[in-house]
Design a protein around this motif. Structure first.
Motif, mmCIF file in Angstrom:
data_model
loop_
_atom_site.group_PDB
_atom_site.id
_atom_site.type_symbol
_atom_site.label_atom_id
_atom_site.label_comp_id
_atom_site.label_asym_id
_atom_site.label_seq_id
_atom_site.Cartn_x
_atom_site.Cartn_y
_atom_site.Cartn_z
ATOM 1 N N ARG A 33 -13.472 -7.793 55.637
ATOM 2 C CA ARG A 33 -12.555 -6.632 55.672
ATOM 3 C C ARG A 33 -13.284 -5.375 55.220
ATOM 4 O O ARG A 33 -13.142 -4.313 55.812
ATOM 5 C CB ARG A 33 -11.350 -6.889 54.759
ATOM 6 N N ILE A 34 -14.070 -5.532 54.158
ATOM 7 C CA ILE A 34 -14.812 -4.380 53.640
ATOM 8 C C ILE A 34 -15.838 -3.927 54.675
ATOM 9 O O ILE A 34 -15.995 -2.726 54.945
ATOM 10 C CB ILE A 34 -15.479 -4.744 52.286
ATOM 11 N N TYR A 35 -16.502 -4.921 55.293
ATOM 12 C CA TYR A 35 -17.498 -4.575 56.315
ATOM 13 C C TYR A 35 -16.837 -3.792 57.459
ATOM 14 O O TYR A 35 -17.385 -2.805 57.960
ATOM 15 C CB TYR A 35 -18.169 -5.849 56.829
ATOM 16 N N ARG A 36 -15.655 -4.233 57.833
ATOM 17 C CA ARG A 36 -14.956 -3.533 58.931
ATOM 18 C C ARG A 36 -14.624 -2.095 58.536
ATOM 19 O O ARG A 36 -14.621 -1.191 59.377
ATOM 20 C CB ARG A 36 -13.684 -4.298 59.310
ATOM 21 N N LEU A 37 -14.340 -1.894 57.270
ATOM 22 C CA LEU A 37 -14.106 -0.522 56.784
ATOM 23 C C LEU A 37 -15.350 0.340 57.010
ATOM 24 O O LEU A 37 -15.271 1.479 57.479
ATOM 25 C CB LEU A 37 -13.816 -0.534 55.275
ATOM 26 N N PHE A 38 -16.505 -0.217 56.673
ATOM 27 C CA PHE A 38 -17.759 0.526 56.856
ATOM 28 C C PHE A 38 -18.004 0.818 58.338
ATOM 29 O O PHE A 38 -18.445 1.903 58.699
ATOM 30 C CB PHE A 38 -18.948 -0.261 56.277
#
Lengths: 236, 296
Positions: A186-191
């Motif tokens: 999820r965090i990666y998708r934010l980036f």
């Protein structure tokens, strides 16, 4: 392997023969040369103590090289007057390895911090901060203090603070270090989303799985030097 | 259940934790220093008033010692001197004192046993001088000599000089004390700022790395300690004013003693204390914080 060099005109960061040491200690970075274009997305990998955090420190102006030159936004940081450093730092968003959230401030106050420092009026950014916190999934925790947040929530809060003033470059030091696999994605998708909006992203990570899945360029460090990325096993 | 967070009602919180501003030890020390500073100021004002009172009393009068010559009686010589002096410009009144007053002055040295009528005790003439254009000692002396009188003029200039000198010493001493107290307050605040910066290094680091200028960070500590000092200064000033008021009431119109006559108006002297304390604290915190932040 030749260090990754991009000679395009729209270069956001360039290291030329950069070495760095803390005080009189040994070199933690040696002869680093690289060039990153604006809007790119890179991972920095390497074992513990390889110099990943030190490299990021040079970029977010928390340290200066002991030799070589670092050009950020087209300016040589060694020649930059001290009075210009804060203004340059405001163009950089950082998700620190230990997050550095201020425990006495609410999630909303923590997120608004870079905007307040930049001198914006509360009326100008109130709604933006609320929207951003909702975007990172903290819409229901805006008044929560960091110690009351779960690990993943803290990570996302740190990311929200790092991007709230729309930095040109976002640095993240082990941003998925303390979260589970699903949260890491999820965090990666934010980036990825931020990168799609034009932010240059540099992530220092141990998470080989994430690196392998992303298929993004990698700067691999070993003992303070850029090295070819060792062959990776299959992603499970 | 608590109300949902409403961003439109959000007010920015202080970057520094509020509880840091309630350090009881710092509040107490600064309050005590302010109390001492206010007492010193009250003491100077009262001492100055006493010195001015004494000096103006002495300036407005002179004393003439008259010795009788030839067959003239001391009383007659004194009367003649008073008459001669009354005509001098700048003299408002010249009055020969009764012989009992002259006897009373020398009695401590001679005791009750001596028969003073047998002694050539000089007489005294009290001379009142015009406050604006007082007659000089030389003019009085000239008038006395013109009437063939053997007399010595004492215009109290020696005493006035001593009183003024003493008042000056008191003023300088008090000024030095006030400077020392201000320095001590500044040092205490500098120490507290250093401790505050060390305790809140995380906050300073985040602000620094997020793009805060040194002056912005220093300003946080400056405002914080200025507020603390203003509160402590007010407490110290109120305590000093209360003590001054008690001294004034206990001692009546002349204060606790005639040497320290405190007036109600004097108590207003404590009013600038909170502002001055805040200024000293702000400067000390700013200088200390900037110096430490530059080392980050």
């Amino acid at each position: 392997m030749t260090p990754p060099v991009d000679t395009s005109a729209d270069e956001i960061l360039r290291f030329a023969g950069v070495s760095m040491r803390y005080g009189r200690g040994p070199e933690v970075l040696s002869d680093i040369s690289l060039s990153l274009p604006r809007g790119s997305f890179h991972f920095i990998t390497g074992p513990s103590g390889a110099g990943k955090s030190s490299l990021l420190k040079l970029i977010y102006l928390a340290a200066r090289p002991s030799s070589g030159s670092v050009r950020l936004f087209g300016e040589d940081i060694a020649a930059m007057p001290a009075r210009d450093l804060p203004r340059t730092r405001r163009r950089i968003g950082v998700v620190f390895q230990d997050l550095l959230l201020l425990d006495h401030l609410s999630a909303f106050d923590n997120t608004a911090l870079p905007l307040r420092i930049a001198g914006h009026k509360a009326s100008e950014y109130r709604n933006d901060v609320a929207e951003l916190l909702a975007w990172v999934g903290l819409g229901a925790r805006m008044d929560a203090l960091p110690p009351t947040l779960a690990g993943g929530e803290k990570q996302r809060l740190a990311i929200a603070r790092a991007v709230v003033n729309r930095p040109e470059i976002l640095l993240a030091d082990e941003p998925t270090g303390n979260v589970d696999h699903e949260m890491a994605l999820r965090i990666y998708r934010l980036f990825v989303e931020l990168n799609r909006l034009g932010t240059t992203i540099i992530i220092a990570t141990h998470d080989q799985d994430l690196v392998a899945r992303s298929a993004r360029p990698v700067l691999h460090l070993e003992k303070g030097r850029l090295r070819p990325l060792p062959p990776q096993g299959p992603v499970e | 259940m608590s109300e949902p967070f409403d961003p439109t009602r959000w007010r920015p919180a202080s970057f520094l934790p509020e509880e840091d501003a309630r350090d009881p030890a710092l509040l107490f020390v600064v309050a005590v220093l302010c109390f001492l500073a206010c007492l010193t100021a009250l003491g100077v004002i009262a001492g100055n008033r006493a010195a001015q009172g004494w000096a103006s009393q002495l300036t407005g009068e002179a004393t003439v010692i008259v010795r009788a010559r030839g067959g003239e009686t001391p009383d007659a010589a004194a009367a003649r001197a008073a008459e001669a002096l009354a005509g001098v410009p700048g003299v408002t009144e010249a009055r020969a004192l009764e012989k009992e007053k002259a006897y009373a002055l020398i009695k401590p040295w001679l005791g009750d046993a001596a028969d003073l009528d047998d002694l050539p005790v000089p007489r005294l003439v009290a001379v009142g001088l015009d406050n604006k254009t007082p007659a000089t000692a030389a003019a009085l002396d000239k008038a006395l000599k013109g009437h063939g009188l053997d007399a010595v003029v004492d215009d109290h200039s020696v005493w006035i000089k001593d009183i003024r000198h003493a008042a000056g010493v008191v003023r300088w001493t008090a000024s030095t004390l006030l400077l020392l107290i201000a320095g001590a307050a500044g040092a205490v605040v500098a120490y507290a700022t250093r401790a505050g910066l060390a305790a809140r290094r995380d906050v300073v680091e985040v602000l620094h790395l997020t793009g805060a200028e040194d002056a912005q960070i220093a300003n946080l500590f400056e405002m914080r300690f200025a507020r603390v000092a203003a509160v402590s200064g007010a407490a110290g000033a109120v305590a000093a004013a209360l003590l001054g008021a008690i001294l004034r009431m206990v001692g009546g119109g002349q204060g606790i003693t005639p040497a320290l006559p405190i007036a109600w108006m004097d108590l207003l002297a404590v009013l600038p204390c909170p502002v001055l304390a805040a200024l000293v604290a702000a400067v000390a915190a700013r200088v200390t914080a900037r110096r430490l932040i530059q080392r980050l």
